[in-house]
Design a protein around this motif. Structure first.
Motif, PDB file in Angstrom:
ATOM      1  N   MET A 163      -0.541  11.645  -0.848  1.00 53.88           N
ATOM      2  CA  MET A 163      -0.445   9.965  -1.348  1.00 53.88           C
ATOM      3  C   MET A 163      -1.285   9.670  -2.618  1.00 53.88           C
ATOM      4  O   MET A 163      -1.263   8.251  -2.320  1.00 53.88           O
ATOM      5  CB  MET A 163      -0.349   8.960   0.281  1.00 53.88           C
ATOM      6  N   ALA A 164      -2.763   9.978  -1.521  1.00 53.19           N
ATOM      7  CA  ALA A 164      -3.802   9.993  -2.459  1.00 53.19           C
ATOM      8  C   ALA A 164      -3.521   9.163  -4.222  1.00 53.19           C
ATOM      9  O   ALA A 164      -3.917   8.602  -5.118  1.00 53.19           O
ATOM     10  CB  ALA A 164      -5.279  10.041  -2.141  1.00 53.19           C
ATOM     11  N   VAL A 165      -2.888  10.921  -4.331  1.00 53.59           N
ATOM     12  CA  VAL A 165      -2.574  11.103  -5.590  1.00 53.59           C
ATOM     13  C   VAL A 165      -1.645  10.438  -6.089  1.00 53.59           C
ATOM     14  O   VAL A 165      -1.719   9.347  -7.130  1.00 53.59           O
ATOM     15  CB  VAL A 165      -2.713  12.342  -6.005  1.00 53.59           C
ATOM     16  N   LEU A 166      -0.994   9.750  -5.345  1.00 54.80           N
ATOM     17  CA  LEU A 166       0.687   9.749  -6.060  1.00 54.80           C
ATOM     18  C   LEU A 166      -0.269   7.767  -6.320  1.00 54.80           C
ATOM     19  O   LEU A 166      -0.045   7.002  -7.436  1.00 54.80           O
ATOM     20  CB  LEU A 166       1.208   8.990  -5.169  1.00 54.80           C
ATOM     21  N   ILE A 167      -0.961   7.687  -5.694  1.00 62.14           N
ATOM     22  CA  ILE A 167      -1.688   5.767  -5.830  1.00 62.14           C
ATOM     23  C   ILE A 167      -1.884   5.825  -7.038  1.00 62.14           C
ATOM     24  O   ILE A 167      -1.666   5.052  -7.094  1.00 62.14           O
ATOM     25  CB  ILE A 167      -1.653   5.794  -4.027  1.00 62.14           C
ATOM     26  N   CYS A 168      -3.205   6.951  -7.057  1.00 60.22           N
ATOM     27  CA  CYS A 168      -3.862   7.086  -8.237  1.00 60.22           C
ATOM     28  C   CYS A 168      -3.439   6.811  -9.422  1.00 60.22           C
ATOM     29  O   CYS A 168      -3.587   6.122 -10.526  1.00 60.22           O
ATOM     30  CB  CYS A 168      -4.934   8.159  -7.569  1.00 60.22           C
ATOM     31  N   VAL A 169      -1.766   7.418  -9.564  1.00 61.32           N
ATOM     32  CA  VAL A 169      -1.382   7.524 -10.597  1.00 61.32           C
ATOM     33  C   VAL A 169      -0.905   6.317 -10.957  1.00 61.32           C
ATOM     34  O   VAL A 169      -0.959   6.112 -11.832  1.00 61.32           O
ATOM     35  CB  VAL A 169      -0.052   8.824 -10.155  1.00 61.32           C
ATOM     36  N   LEU A 170       0.410   5.973 -10.207  1.00 67.85           N
ATOM     37  CA  LEU A 170       0.535   4.157  -9.659  1.00 67.85           C
ATOM     38  C   LEU A 170      -0.359   3.055 -10.349  1.00 67.85           C
ATOM     39  O   LEU A 170      -0.027   2.746 -10.863  1.00 67.85           O
ATOM     40  CB  LEU A 170       0.814   3.764  -8.152  1.00 67.85           C
ATOM     41  N   VAL A 171      -1.614   3.214 -10.102  1.00 64.73           N
ATOM     42  CA  VAL A 171      -2.391   1.888 -10.275  1.00 64.73           C
ATOM     43  C   VAL A 171      -3.148   2.659 -11.891  1.00 64.73           C
ATOM     44  O   VAL A 171      -3.522   1.843 -12.174  1.00 64.73           O
ATOM     45  CB  VAL A 171      -3.278   2.410  -9.043  1.00 64.73           C
ATOM     46  N   LEU A 172      -3.386   4.174 -12.087  1.00 64.53           N
ATOM     47  CA  LEU A 172      -3.937   4.394 -13.650  1.00 64.53           C
ATOM     48  C   LEU A 172      -2.466   3.696 -14.763  1.00 64.53           C
ATOM     49  O   LEU A 172      -2.616   3.408 -15.450  1.00 64.53           O
ATOM     50  CB  LEU A 172      -4.096   5.456 -13.447  1.00 64.53           C
TER      51      LEU A 172
END
Length: 138
Positions: free
Chosen positions: A103-112
């Protein structure tokens, strides 16, 4: 009559190399529950962003809000996911650690990716103020 006794089997719960591990069922439940709550939070944040550009009045021209404040809220959800992963690692909940890391990786991709899209939109509106999606009050 004395019968032969087998030596004890290896037991990882005692001794100097004792392994702590959370109960597997509780671990899976916590991991799934946290992922579900984080997905709800992401849906609410992006739903609010979508509704900011939604109006039923045909006489009005409405554009969506800037993504920056919504990306900050999504980043907050990402920080909570990282904190949950750290706490789960400390407790020994392996499934929850993996779920929160994903989830942290997914959210990082969404934010970037959201930041890249909004940066492009801001640059476009700065260069061509009359472009589609640009507010007239900027």
């Amino acid at each position: 009559m004395d019968l032969p006794i087998a030596p004890p089997a290896f037991d990882a719960t005692t001794g100097p190399k004792q392994r702590r591990r959370a109960d597997r069922g509780a671990d899976i439940g916590a991991g799934c529950g946290l992922v579900f709550l984080e997905l709800i939070a992401l849906a609410v944040v992006f739903g609010l962003w979508f509704l900011s550009g939604f109006n039923l009045d045909p006489a009005k021209t409405v554009t969506s809000d800037s993504l920056w404040k919504y990306l900050a809220a999504v980043g907050g959800v990402g920080l909570l996911a990282i904190a949950a992963a750290v706490i789960a690692a400390w407790v020994g909940a392996v499934v929850t650690v993996v779920a929160q890391a994903v989830m942290a990786v997914l959210i990082c991709v969404l934010v970037l990716s959201g930041a890249a899209v909004q940066s492009h939109q801001d640059r476009l509106c700065h260069d061509v103020p009359s472009a589609a999606g640009c507010r007239s009050d900027n």
